[in-house]
Design a protein around this motif. Sequence first.
Motif, PDB file in Angstrom:
ATOM      1  N   SER A 144       0.834  -1.297  -0.077  1.00  0.00           N
ATOM      2  CA  SER A 144      -0.006  -0.063   0.095  1.00  0.00           C
ATOM      3  C   SER A 144       0.854   1.189   0.027  1.00  0.00           C
ATOM      4  O   SER A 144       0.309   2.336  -0.193  1.00  0.00           O
ATOM      5  CB  SER A 144      -0.986   0.112   1.268  1.00  0.00           C
ATOM      6  OG  SER A 144       0.007   0.117   2.459  1.00  0.00           O
ATOM      7  N   GLY A 145       2.100   1.248   0.290  1.00  0.00           N
ATOM      8  CA  GLY A 145       3.012   2.332   0.507  1.00  0.00           C
ATOM      9  C   GLY A 145       3.218   2.873   1.677  1.00  0.00           C
ATOM     10  O   GLY A 145       4.108   3.695   2.031  1.00  0.00           O
ATOM     11  N   GLU A 146       2.328   2.120   2.961  1.00  0.00           N
ATOM     12  CA  GLU A 146       2.790   2.399   4.420  1.00  0.00           C
ATOM     13  C   GLU A 146       3.762   1.615   4.948  1.00  0.00           C
ATOM     14  O   GLU A 146       3.529   0.494   4.823  1.00  0.00           O
ATOM     15  CB  GLU A 146       1.213   2.478   4.921  1.00  0.00           C
ATOM     16  CG  GLU A 146       0.210   3.195   4.297  1.00  0.00           C
ATOM     17  CD  GLU A 146      -1.013   3.039   5.251  1.00  0.00           C
ATOM     18  OE1 GLU A 146      -0.903   2.722   6.531  1.00  0.00           O
ATOM     19  OE2 GLU A 146      -2.031   3.240   4.614  1.00  0.00           O
ATOM     20  N   PHE A 147       4.679   2.318   5.288  1.00  0.00           N
ATOM     21  CA  PHE A 147       5.883   1.448   6.051  1.00  0.00           C
ATOM     22  C   PHE A 147       6.314   2.185   7.336  1.00  0.00           C
ATOM     23  O   PHE A 147       6.139   3.518   7.526  1.00  0.00           O
ATOM     24  CB  PHE A 147       7.223   1.584   5.219  1.00  0.00           C
ATOM     25  CG  PHE A 147       6.899   1.182   3.527  1.00  0.00           C
ATOM     26  CD1 PHE A 147       6.909  -0.227   3.303  1.00  0.00           C
ATOM     27  CD2 PHE A 147       6.537   1.929   2.721  1.00  0.00           C
ATOM     28  CE1 PHE A 147       6.493  -0.568   2.143  1.00  0.00           C
ATOM     29  CE2 PHE A 147       6.379   1.612   1.267  1.00  0.00           C
ATOM     30  CZ  PHE A 147       6.481   0.144   1.138  1.00  0.00           C
ATOM     31  N   GLY A 148       6.650   1.486   8.271  1.00  0.00           N
ATOM     32  CA  GLY A 148       7.267   1.751   9.470  1.00  0.00           C
ATOM     33  C   GLY A 148       8.533   0.880   9.891  1.00  0.00           C
ATOM     34  O   GLY A 148       8.663  -0.242   9.424  1.00  0.00           O
ATOM     35  N   GLY A 149       8.945   1.419  11.033  1.00  0.00           N
ATOM     36  CA  GLY A 149       9.937   0.430  11.633  1.00  0.00           C
ATOM     37  C   GLY A 149      11.269   1.191  12.112  1.00  0.00           C
ATOM     38  O   GLY A 149      11.201   2.557  12.384  1.00  0.00           O
ATOM     39  N   PHE A 150      12.174   0.367  12.468  1.00  0.00           N
ATOM     40  CA  PHE A 150      13.519   1.105  13.012  1.00  0.00           C
ATOM     41  C   PHE A 150      14.439  -0.050  12.937  1.00  0.00           C
ATOM     42  O   PHE A 150      14.224  -1.151  12.541  1.00  0.00           O
ATOM     43  CB  PHE A 150      13.442   1.206  14.510  1.00  0.00           C
ATOM     44  CG  PHE A 150      12.828   0.138  15.149  1.00  0.00           C
ATOM     45  CD1 PHE A 150      13.824  -0.888  15.875  1.00  0.00           C
ATOM     46  CD2 PHE A 150      11.317  -0.207  15.512  1.00  0.00           C
ATOM     47  CE1 PHE A 150      13.177  -1.636  16.684  1.00  0.00           C
ATOM     48  CE2 PHE A 150      10.832  -1.252  16.194  1.00  0.00           C
ATOM     49  CZ  PHE A 150      11.807  -2.101  16.836  1.00  0.00           C
ATOM     50  N   ARG A 151      15.858   0.476  12.896  1.00  0.00           N
ATOM     51  CA  ARG A 151      16.858  -0.484  12.776  1.00  0.00           C
ATOM     52  C   ARG A 151      17.936  -0.039  13.940  1.00  0.00           C
ATOM     53  O   ARG A 151      18.026   1.025  14.512  1.00  0.00           O
ATOM     54  CB  ARG A 151      17.709   0.292  11.484  1.00  0.00           C
ATOM     55  CG  ARG A 151      16.810  -0.079  10.166  1.00  0.00           C
ATOM     56  CD  ARG A 151      17.404   0.508   9.169  1.00  0.00           C
ATOM     57  NE  ARG A 151      16.773   0.250   7.874  1.00  0.00           N
ATOM     58  CZ  ARG A 151      17.263   0.351   6.504  1.00  0.00           C
ATOM     59  NH1 ARG A 151      18.111   1.026   6.299  1.00  0.00           N
ATOM     60  NH2 ARG A 151      16.221  -0.283   5.691  1.00  0.00           N
ATOM     61  N   PHE A 152      18.813  -1.189  14.099  1.00  0.00           N
ATOM     62  CA  PHE A 152      19.651  -0.813  15.464  1.00  0.00           C
ATOM     63  C   PHE A 152      20.809  -2.127  15.241  1.00  0.00           C
ATOM     64  O   PHE A 152      20.426  -2.892  14.589  1.00  0.00           O
ATOM     65  CB  PHE A 152      19.096  -1.261  16.565  1.00  0.00           C
ATOM     66  CG  PHE A 152      18.292  -2.214  17.004  1.00  0.00           C
ATOM     67  CD1 PHE A 152      18.868  -3.346  17.871  1.00  0.00           C
ATOM     68  CD2 PHE A 152      16.978  -2.387  16.572  1.00  0.00           C
ATOM     69  CE1 PHE A 152      18.200  -4.552  18.047  1.00  0.00           C
ATOM     70  CE2 PHE A 152      16.322  -3.554  16.789  1.00  0.00           C
ATOM     71  CZ  PHE A 152      16.887  -4.895  17.483  1.00  0.00           C
TER      72      PHE A 152
END
Length: 100
Positions: free
Chosen positions: A83-91
Motif C-alpha cells: 500500500s505504500g505505508e511503511f514503518g520501523g526501526f534499525r539498530f
Amino acid sequence: MTFANAGTLGAVAGRRDELVAHLTARSEKLRQLGCLAYEVGVNDQQPDTVFVIELWESAEAHQSSLAAPEVQAAIAAARPLLSGEFGGFRFEVVGSPLRD
C-alpha cells in the motif's frame, strides 16, 4: 556486529496473505548474502499490515543485499501487494541473553 531491521509493511486491502506468502517463500540467497533471520508475522488487530524482523551479519550486508538481482526481483514482485505505508526501526545488536 549484528544488524537488526524491524518494520511494518502496509498491504493493499485484502492482499495481506498474498504478501505474507511472497515474503515467506524459501530463499537460500538471503542466507548467502548475510541474512541470519527473516521473520514475518501478522496481527489480526491490523489486518492490512505485515511485520518483518530481519537480522543481518552487518548493516553493510543488509545494504549490499538490496542490489542482488534476486532481491531486486522479489521487491518488484511485491510492489503490487504494498500500500505504500511503511514503518520501523534499525539498530546494531549489542547482546542477547540467549547466546554469547
